[in-house]
Design a protein around this motif. Sequence first.
Motif, PDB file in Angstrom:
ATOM      1  N   ALA A 136      -0.163  -1.680  -9.499  1.00 18.09           N
ATOM      2  CA  ALA A 136      -0.103  -3.111  -9.168  1.00 18.09           C
ATOM      3  C   ALA A 136       0.225  -3.325  -7.695  1.00 18.09           C
ATOM      4  N   ALA A 137       1.169  -2.561  -7.164  1.00 21.32           N
ATOM      5  CA  ALA A 137       1.539  -2.700  -5.756  1.00 21.32           C
ATOM      6  C   ALA A 137       0.361  -2.358  -4.850  1.00 21.32           C
ATOM      7  N   ALA A 138      -0.357  -1.301  -5.170  1.00 23.53           N
ATOM      8  CA  ALA A 138      -1.509  -0.902  -4.349  1.00 23.53           C
ATOM      9  C   ALA A 138      -2.612  -1.950  -4.403  1.00 23.53           C
ATOM     10  N   LEU A 139      -2.847  -2.513  -5.596  1.00 27.86           N
ATOM     11  CA  LEU A 139      -3.902  -3.514  -5.746  1.00 27.86           C
ATOM     12  C   LEU A 139      -3.540  -4.828  -5.064  1.00 27.86           C
ATOM     13  N   SER A 140      -2.263  -5.164  -5.046  1.00 29.05           N
ATOM     14  CA  SER A 140      -1.853  -6.453  -4.470  1.00 29.05           C
ATOM     15  C   SER A 140      -1.592  -6.389  -2.964  1.00 29.05           C
ATOM     16  N   ALA A 141      -1.621  -5.201  -2.398  1.00 26.96           N
ATOM     17  CA  ALA A 141      -1.332  -5.047  -0.972  1.00 26.96           C
ATOM     18  C   ALA A 141      -2.443  -5.601  -0.083  1.00 26.96           C
ATOM     19  N   GLY A 142      -3.586  -5.891  -0.675  1.00 22.39           N
ATOM     20  CA  GLY A 142      -4.711  -6.399   0.105  1.00 22.39           C
ATOM     21  C   GLY A 142      -5.551  -5.256   0.641  1.00 22.39           C
ATOM     22  N   GLY A 143      -6.800  -5.512   0.831  1.00 21.87           N
ATOM     23  CA  GLY A 143      -7.691  -4.472   1.324  1.00 21.87           C
ATOM     24  C   GLY A 143      -8.078  -3.497   0.227  1.00 21.87           C
TER      25      GLY A 143
END
Length: 166
Positions: free
Chosen positions: A46-53
């Motif tokens: 979730a953190a990786a997906l929400s970080a943008g890009g």
Amino acid sequence: MTTTQSNAPLTQQANPVLRVPPADPAGAAAYFGASLAFHADVSDVAAALSAGGDPGFVVLDSRSTESWDQGHIPGAVHLPTALVPEQAGQLLDRSVPVVTYCWGPGCNGATRAALALARLGFQVKEMLGGFEYWAREGFEYETWQGRTVRDADPLTAPAGADDCGC
């Protein structure tokens, strides 16, 4: 008054945790390091997906169409486990790592999908907890009706905090 059968310390008698001794530190480091190469948890995904890009990986939902319709991770690719061998090459880029998920800890569909992908030459990790823990930790998911979020279950995610501090 209760007595023991032996004068040995309790840890050597019937302690179920230490009945089989822990691995030596080097063996434990190798095992846990390997485990992280094969698994990701829902919070990290979730953190990786929400970080943008571009997160550098694609998420693959390996459940049935009926399960997908009940809810799935936004942006995930839908490819049921049984169809991986015949369709993965058309849907996925072998140069991009894949993170598989299924229902939850009681389901090994994501493990079977990861195995099939690895046999086809894909780099792959399995998302621990699956869709169940994605929803239970309060991350947004999608259905045919749109996007939704459940309140985080305090038994799976800290109340009032952005992450668990792991």
